[in-house]
Motif scaffolding. Structure first.
Motif, PDB file in Angstrom:
ATOM      1  N   UNK A 132       0.810  -1.208   0.000  1.00 14.96           N
ATOM      2  CA  UNK A 132       0.000   0.000   0.000  1.00 14.96           C
ATOM      3  C   UNK A 132       0.848   1.265   0.000  1.00 14.96           C
ATOM      4  N   UNK A 133       1.943   1.264   0.744  1.00 13.18           N
ATOM      5  CA  UNK A 133       2.798   2.456   0.813  1.00 13.18           C
ATOM      6  C   UNK A 133       3.433   2.760  -0.543  1.00 13.18           C
ATOM      7  N   UNK A 134       3.854   1.716  -1.224  1.00 14.64           N
ATOM      8  CA  UNK A 134       4.456   1.903  -2.546  1.00 14.64           C
ATOM      9  C   UNK A 134       3.395   2.386  -3.538  1.00 14.64           C
ATOM     10  N   UNK A 135       2.216   1.786  -3.501  1.00 15.66           N
ATOM     11  CA  UNK A 135       1.131   2.225  -4.391  1.00 15.66           C
ATOM     12  C   UNK A 135       0.781   3.683  -4.139  1.00 15.66           C
ATOM     13  N   UNK A 136       0.674   4.068  -2.864  1.00 18.28           N
ATOM     14  CA  UNK A 136       0.358   5.460  -2.537  1.00 18.28           C
ATOM     15  C   UNK A 136       1.444   6.402  -3.048  1.00 18.28           C
ATOM     16  N   UNK A 137       2.695   5.982  -2.927  1.00 18.16           N
ATOM     17  CA  UNK A 137       3.804   6.814  -3.407  1.00 18.16           C
ATOM     18  C   UNK A 137       3.750   6.962  -4.921  1.00 18.16           C
ATOM     19  N   UNK A 138       3.419   5.863  -5.604  1.00 24.50           N
ATOM     20  CA  UNK A 138       3.314   5.916  -7.063  1.00 24.50           C
ATOM     21  C   UNK A 138       2.212   6.882  -7.486  1.00 24.50           C
ATOM     22  N   UNK A 139       1.099   6.875  -6.771  1.00 22.16           N
ATOM     23  CA  UNK A 139       0.011   7.809  -7.074  1.00 22.16           C
ATOM     24  C   UNK A 139       0.470   9.244  -6.861  1.00 22.16           C
TER      25      UNK A 139
END
Length: 439
Positions: A335-342
């Motif tokens: 989730x943290x990586x996905x949020x960062x990508x967004x």
């Protein structure tokens, strides 16, 4: 996949590989073991694009990445830019096949990402739009190419229309006026060839060049529903309608409209010929304006809509264009990586980003609504382009964008190259049809 408004230039992202997509869906490698930020180190977001050249767009894009990486916000963008279109998509498909896909990547939506959507490897952005409706609402309504049901798997990053650029000095010296119809363009090319001047230096080594030409000719001859008819096989690629268009391309090549050997020149070589004044015409998107500044033809170029067939004026406003490229995000399973990508995608599609790009490019047309920087100087050509875009009534991407067989874009483009060798319109059509439901 929605296709009410068919935009973009779909490219096959490796449909020849039916990759175990589900298996690699959560395995996007962010290049480190710090995906959750637990060690206090930056999350690395691997971003892949085609913007690695020297043109204004690429320079600005990479400058903004550098600026992002100086923000000290816990995220670092690691960019990988592959400028050649086919090399880019070949590399991307290999990465997806190996489960080493980037976190953020440029694509053209449509059927080109259908396998990825079906495999569950892309991140649905709808939850993020719900959290930040201002971001969602900043875009023009150009999401169709990245939507599947209620989910959205990408955001548009470009707005484009294929236009015809021409060297005003060359045309004026040869008594040629701006061509509005295909027939006027042919007459102009005949006159230029007779004078020893190359009308178009086609860079068909980059095989999308003839592909784009075929799109425009077909839309002007048959209207936008030609793509739907080809996709449903109501009209096939060996039909009389398509043979007529292949014959037109081959005829133009044999008459010398495209230079001496188009297959020996790539897209960059084609651009170089036009920007140095060696050729008279180039068809390209609105972004090409930014590449003219500072070249030998700066101040000697004008632009018009891609010509239409005089007897088919009803299709005059049917154009190749629309949302162009978009950013998609792979679901890393973190989730943290996905949020960062967004956050990275938000930064690179923000109002401030596009206001800065407009200023750097002295204009342009963009997929986001924003207030222009007061210091932005928009050149006359861009003003003219905006007027041309406003006159368009139908935007459609590559005809193969909505084809149920995802290999068809590359199949058609490869077959078209035979027209510049010893192939015939008939053999071109036969080659395309022979690949249907094979790959």
């Amino acid at each position: 996949m929605k296709k009410a408004l068919k935009k973009g230039i779909a490219c096959t992202l490796g449909a020849a590989m039916i990759f175990s997509l589900t298996a690699c869906g959560g395995s996007s490698d962010n290049g480190s073991e710090k995906g959750d930020g637990s060690k206090g180190e930056d999350i690395e977001i691997r971003l892949t694009s085609r913007w690695g050249g020297e043109e204004t767009l690429s320079k600005y894009f990479n400058q903004k990445i550098e600026e992002f990486n100086e923000l000290d916000n816990g995220i670092t963008i690691v960019a990988d830019n592959v400028t050649d279109e086919q090399q880019y998509f070949d590399k991307l498909s290999s990465q997806f096949g190996a489960g080493t896909q980037p976190n953020v990547f440029i694509n053209y939506g449509g059927t080109s990402i259908k396998d990825y959507i079906d495999g569950g490897v892309l991140l649905d952005l709808e939850p993020y739009f719900e959290e930040d409706p201002e971001w969602r609402d900043s875009f023009l309504p150009l999401f169709d190419n990245w939507q599947d049901g209620e989910a959205t798997y990408g955001v548009p990053v470009m707005l484009y229309q294929i236009l015809l650029y021409y060297n005003t000095d060359i045309l004026s010296a040869n008594g040629i006026e701006e061509p509005k119809t295909i027939e006027e363009l042919e007459a102009a090319c005949d006159k230029l060839v007779a004078a020893g001047i190359t009308p178009f230096q086609l860079g068909e080594s980059s095989n999308f060049r003839a592909g784009h030409l075929l799109n425009n000719l077909c839309y002007k001859a048959y209207g936008g529903d030609i793509a739907d008819k080809l996709a449903s096989r109501e009209i096939n690629y060996d039909s009389e309608e398509m043979l007529e268009m292949y014959a037109k391309i081959q005829e133009w090549n044999e008459k010398g409209y495209f230079g001496s050997n188009p297959l020996s020149v790539d897209n960059n070589g084609e651009k170089a010929a036009f920007l140095s004044g060696e050729s008279a015409f180039r068809y390209d998107g609105a972004w090409f304006v930014g590449e003219i500044t500072g070249t030998e033809v700066d101040g000697k170029v004008d632009v018009t809509a891609f010509p239409y067939f005089a007897e088919k004026e009803e299709y005059k406003a049917c154009v190749q264009g629309g949302s162009g490229q978009g950013f998609s995000i792979t679901d890393s399973g973190d989730e943290a990586v996905n949020d960062a990508a967004v956050e990275v995608v938000k930064y690179l599609t923000s109002k401030d980003y596009y206001a800065g790009l407009e200023k750097a490019s002295n204009g342009g047309i963009y997929p986001v609504k924003f207030e222009s920087d007061p210091e932005t100087e928009i050149d006359d050509m861009t003003v003219k382009i905006k007027g041309i875009v406003d006159e368009a009534e139908e935007f459609h991407g590559d005809m193969q964008e909505i084809d149920p067989e995802t290999h068809m874009l590359n199949t058609v483009r490869t077959a078209l190259q035979g027209l510049f060798l010893d192939g015939t319109p008939e053999s071109c059509g036969e080659e395309i049809v022979s690949q249907e439901e094979v790959k």
